[in-house]
Design an enzyme around this catalytic site. Sequence first.
Site, mmCIF file in Angstrom:
data_model
loop_
_atom_site.group_PDB
_atom_site.id
_atom_site.type_symbol
_atom_site.label_atom_id
_atom_site.label_comp_id
_atom_site.label_asym_id
_atom_site.label_seq_id
_atom_site.Cartn_x
_atom_site.Cartn_y
_atom_site.Cartn_z
ATOM 1 N N GLY A 45 0.827 -1.194 0.000
ATOM 2 C CA GLY A 45 0.000 0.000 0.000
ATOM 3 C C GLY A 45 0.862 1.245 0.000
ATOM 4 N N GLN A 50 2.869 10.007 1.328
ATOM 5 C CA GLN A 50 4.153 9.303 1.325
ATOM 6 C C GLN A 50 5.020 9.669 0.127
ATOM 7 O OE1 GLN A 50 2.239 5.254 2.121
ATOM 8 N NE2 GLN A 50 4.188 5.099 3.173
ATOM 9 N N HIS A 136 -4.439 1.143 7.541
ATOM 10 C CA HIS A 136 -3.083 1.697 7.618
ATOM 11 C C HIS A 136 -2.922 2.860 6.627
ATOM 12 C CE1 HIS A 136 1.459 1.235 7.845
ATOM 13 N NE2 HIS A 136 1.289 1.983 6.783
HETATM 14 NI NI NI Z 1 2.479 3.312 5.645
#
Ligand code: NI
Length: 175
Positions: A45, A50, A136
């Site tokens: 993922g 990010q 998450h």
């Molecule tokens: Ni992560």
Amino acid sequence: MILEIVKYPDERLKVVCEPVEEITDEIRQLCDDMLETMYAAPGVGLAAPQIGVSKRLLVMDPQAAEEVKKPRVLINPRLELLGETVVSEQEGCLSVPLGYRADVPRSEKVRLTATLQDGTQIDEILEGYEAIIVQHEYDHLDGKLFIDHISRLKRNLYDTRVKKWLKRQSDKNPR
Ligand code: NI
């Protein structure tokens, strides 16, 4: 294109992301690049913060390590936590350095609503591994990491290790 993954303690991982207003060609390209980056990492993922983009967008694939892939792009996802709390064993994150892993409490089941890359709306129940991955990744959109769910003691020990690691890096590469 493979994108650079932002690492903790980068401030960009703490931002509460903004909704995607319109699925433009730029957004579609970003989704493709995020999938490519996730598979290359390799991971199951990846959320937009990010790669330094503060938008409510994530990609995932519970079968990333298998021959038959199951890629998913979720735009403006919403989660309703259902079912019992289970332990997600030894969770890790591409943005959490030193390969750190820890057990994290998660819901065994979630109701997911989201928009797909082609504009389709989905509303479904996810269970097991898929439910854990989406929780998450969803956390990233609210500026949270799995290490925000561990005990204060474990977190302090980890932060000390990260500080030492960052210092070693800056000693190696003085400016
Ligand atoms: Ni992560």
